[in-house]
Write an enzyme that holds these catalytic residues in place. Structure first.
Site, PDB file in Angstrom:
ATOM      1  N   LYS A 199       0.832  -1.208   0.000  1.00  0.00           N
ATOM      2  CA  LYS A 199       0.000   0.000   0.000  1.00  0.00           C
ATOM      3  C   LYS A 199       0.865   1.257   0.000  1.00  0.00           C
ATOM      4  O   LYS A 199       0.558   2.250  -0.674  1.00  0.00           O
ATOM      5  CB  LYS A 199      -0.908  -0.022   1.229  1.00  0.00           C
ATOM      6  CG  LYS A 199      -1.967   1.066   1.259  1.00  0.00           C
ATOM      7  CD  LYS A 199      -2.868   0.886   2.470  1.00  0.00           C
ATOM      8  CE  LYS A 199      -3.904   2.000   2.555  1.00  0.00           C
ATOM      9  NZ  LYS A 199      -4.767   1.846   3.760  1.00  0.00           N
TER      10      LYS A 199
ATOM     11  N   ASP B 144       5.096  -2.424  12.223  1.00  0.00           N
ATOM     12  CA  ASP B 144       3.747  -2.559  12.755  1.00  0.00           C
ATOM     13  C   ASP B 144       3.754  -1.896  14.121  1.00  0.00           C
ATOM     14  O   ASP B 144       4.319  -2.425  15.080  1.00  0.00           O
ATOM     15  CB  ASP B 144       3.377  -4.039  12.866  1.00  0.00           C
ATOM     16  CG  ASP B 144       1.981  -4.259  13.446  1.00  0.00           C
ATOM     17  OD1 ASP B 144       1.349  -3.268  13.888  1.00  0.00           O
ATOM     18  OD2 ASP B 144       1.537  -5.411  13.476  1.00  0.00           O
TER      19      ASP B 144
ATOM     20  N   ASN C 203       4.588  10.460  12.414  1.00  0.00           N
ATOM     21  CA  ASN C 203       3.367  10.817  11.704  1.00  0.00           C
ATOM     22  C   ASN C 203       2.249   9.783  11.847  1.00  0.00           C
ATOM     23  O   ASN C 203       1.074  10.129  11.820  1.00  0.00           O
ATOM     24  CB  ASN C 203       3.702  11.003  10.220  1.00  0.00           C
ATOM     25  CG  ASN C 203       2.473  11.113   9.352  1.00  0.00           C
ATOM     26  OD1 ASN C 203       1.792  12.137   9.329  1.00  0.00           O
ATOM     27  ND2 ASN C 203       2.158  10.042   8.624  1.00  0.00           N
TER      28      ASN C 203
ATOM     29  N   SER D 144       0.634  15.582  16.615  1.00  0.00           N
ATOM     30  CA  SER D 144      -0.454  15.484  17.580  1.00  0.00           C
ATOM     31  C   SER D 144      -1.742  15.844  16.846  1.00  0.00           C
ATOM     32  O   SER D 144      -1.907  15.507  15.674  1.00  0.00           O
ATOM     33  CB  SER D 144      -0.182  16.398  18.782  1.00  0.00           C
ATOM     34  OG  SER D 144      -1.225  16.336  19.717  1.00  0.00           O
TER      35      SER D 144
ATOM     36  N   TYR E 261      -8.298   8.727  21.965  1.00  0.00           N
ATOM     37  CA  TYR E 261      -7.525   9.464  20.963  1.00  0.00           C
ATOM     38  C   TYR E 261      -6.922  10.712  21.598  1.00  0.00           C
ATOM     39  O   TYR E 261      -5.734  11.016  21.402  1.00  0.00           O
ATOM     40  CB  TYR E 261      -8.432   9.846  19.799  1.00  0.00           C
ATOM     41  CG  TYR E 261      -7.740  10.589  18.681  1.00  0.00           C
ATOM     42  CD1 TYR E 261      -6.803   9.953  17.869  1.00  0.00           C
ATOM     43  CD2 TYR E 261      -8.039  11.929  18.408  1.00  0.00           C
ATOM     44  CE1 TYR E 261      -6.179  10.629  16.826  1.00  0.00           C
ATOM     45  CE2 TYR E 261      -7.429  12.606  17.372  1.00  0.00           C
ATOM     46  CZ  TYR E 261      -6.494  11.950  16.585  1.00  0.00           C
ATOM     47  OH  TYR E 261      -5.867  12.632  15.558  1.00  0.00           O
TER      48      TYR E 261
ATOM     49  N   LYS F 188      -2.892  11.865  21.938  1.00  0.00           N
ATOM     50  CA  LYS F 188      -2.382  13.068  21.290  1.00  0.00           C
ATOM     51  C   LYS F 188      -1.821  14.067  22.302  1.00  0.00           C
ATOM     52  O   LYS F 188      -0.892  14.817  21.988  1.00  0.00           O
ATOM     53  CB  LYS F 188      -3.482  13.699  20.426  1.00  0.00           C
ATOM     54  CG  LYS F 188      -3.823  12.850  19.212  1.00  0.00           C
ATOM     55  CD  LYS F 188      -2.606  12.678  18.331  1.00  0.00           C
ATOM     56  CE  LYS F 188      -2.683  11.611  17.306  1.00  0.00           C
ATOM     57  NZ  LYS F 188      -1.471  11.484  16.484  1.00  0.00           N
TER      58      LYS F 188
END
Length: 343
Positions: free
Chosen positions: A85, A106, A134, A187, A213, A217
């Site tokens: 991918k 991974d 990233n 973030s 989440y 972050k």
């Protein structure tokens, strides 16, 4: 969505004016792209002696970050869990330059992070100037990494913490008076969804996708700031950022309804960018001369952001009150060391 009434503009830098609500108009507006940052910095072909490592390059802004940085002539190592991918996303023309190298990683498996760090060392000739963390997942259903950590905290924070820790000696050794090494943590404005829950990092019995989440972050910000505190004087700087919002079907697959609803809102529709603009703040953090020798900053809109003030909603510029807290930055560092097994 409530409109903003009393929030001062919180961005500074050469691109700040382009982010004002009076001038933004959605994807493709005057906000810079990653490639524009490189051009404006005069760095086309000018970084052939630099080595850059970028995680998460199979979709979203990862491939665009690689393309922008590749225009500098730097040697890039790019990681992905699905290499096929990633190859498709980057394209043959970029990979055939011989300056972009794919590495398998991974990030739900710390043994894979360790293996990737080892493979990188074998290929990098002892140099690493820029690390761009990233890769990420967003609002996933409750789950665990292969090491038993809450999926978003483990993937978004702990895997990047371990990768940095395993390679920090190269970053320190590669720093020069003319270009200090940089760690750039992607973030999100989503850090406002929750602080780090030190008492329940896995959110056992109270899982919420956005809260999970948010804490991951926030941890990205804490990590970058603590890098600055520990290593800034040695020429290694930590920066964190929000890239803004853009369509990223893979990242947003568990919250597509939220994204669709957001884009129906007039204010949100103006705030969204395209993916080429989405990578601009990462590129700015990685290469801008304005940031040379600086760290411990939170970036938005390819600018330096201050604290969000007054009345604000999810997309107003600035960082939340808990984003900078020395005690918590030091605590997340020590907890992370213990969780990933490093000293």
């Amino acid at each position: 969505m409530a409109m903003i009434s009393q929030n001062p503009f919180q961005l500074t830098g050469r691109y700040a004016e382009r982010n004002k609500w009076e001038v933004i108009s959605g994807p493709g507006d005057s906000r810079p792209t990653g490639l524009q940052i490189i051009e404006d910095e005069g760095l086309i072909g000018a970084m052939s002696n630099k080595v850059v490592l970028i995680t998460g390059v199979s979709s979203g802004m990862g491939p665009e970050t690689v393309r922008a940085i590749a225009s500098t002539g730097a040697t890039i190592f790019a990681t992905a869990r699905n290499l096929d991918k990633a190859r498709e996303a980057l394209g043959d023309s970029l990979l055939e330059t011989g300056r972009v190298h794919l590495l398998f990683m991974d990030q739900t498996d710390l043994s894979s992070v360790r293996a990737c760090a080892d493979e990188f060392r074998q290929q990098c000739d002892g140099k690493l100037n820029i690390l761009i963390n990233n890769a990420g997942v967003m609002k996933t259903p409750e789950g665990r990494t292969k090491d038993g950590f809450e999926l978003q905290f483990g993937t978004n924070h702990l895997s990047h913490f371990l990768l940095f820790y395993l390679l920090k000696d190269l970053l320190l050794a590669s720093s020069t008076p003319g270009f200090h090494s940089r760690v750039v943590n992607v973030s999100s404005v989503g850090h406002r969804d929750g602080p780090v829950r030190f008492d329940n990092l896995n959110l056992e019995g109270e899982y919420d996708g956005w809260a999970a989440y948010g804490q991951s972050k926030t941890a990205n910000i804490y990590m970058a700031t603590q890098i600055e505190r520990l290593y800034g004087a040695q020429g290694l700087h930590g920066l964190s950022l929000s890239p803004g919002s853009f369509a990223s079907p893979n990242l947003q697959k568990f919250c597509q309804d939220d994204m669709d609803a957001a884009q129906m809102d007039e204010r949100m529709a103006k705030y969204f960018t395209n993916v080429q603009q989405g990578c601009a703040t990462s590129v700015y953090g990685a290469v801008s001369k304005d940031l040379e020798g600086k760290g411990g900053l939170y970036l938005e809109g390819a600018s330096v952001a201050g604290p969000v003030l007054g009345d604000y909603d999810r997309v107003e510029y600035g960082y939340n009150e808990w984003a900078f807290d020395r005690e918590k930055e030091e605590k997340v560092w020590e907890v992370s060391k213990k969780l990933v097994g490093v000293e």
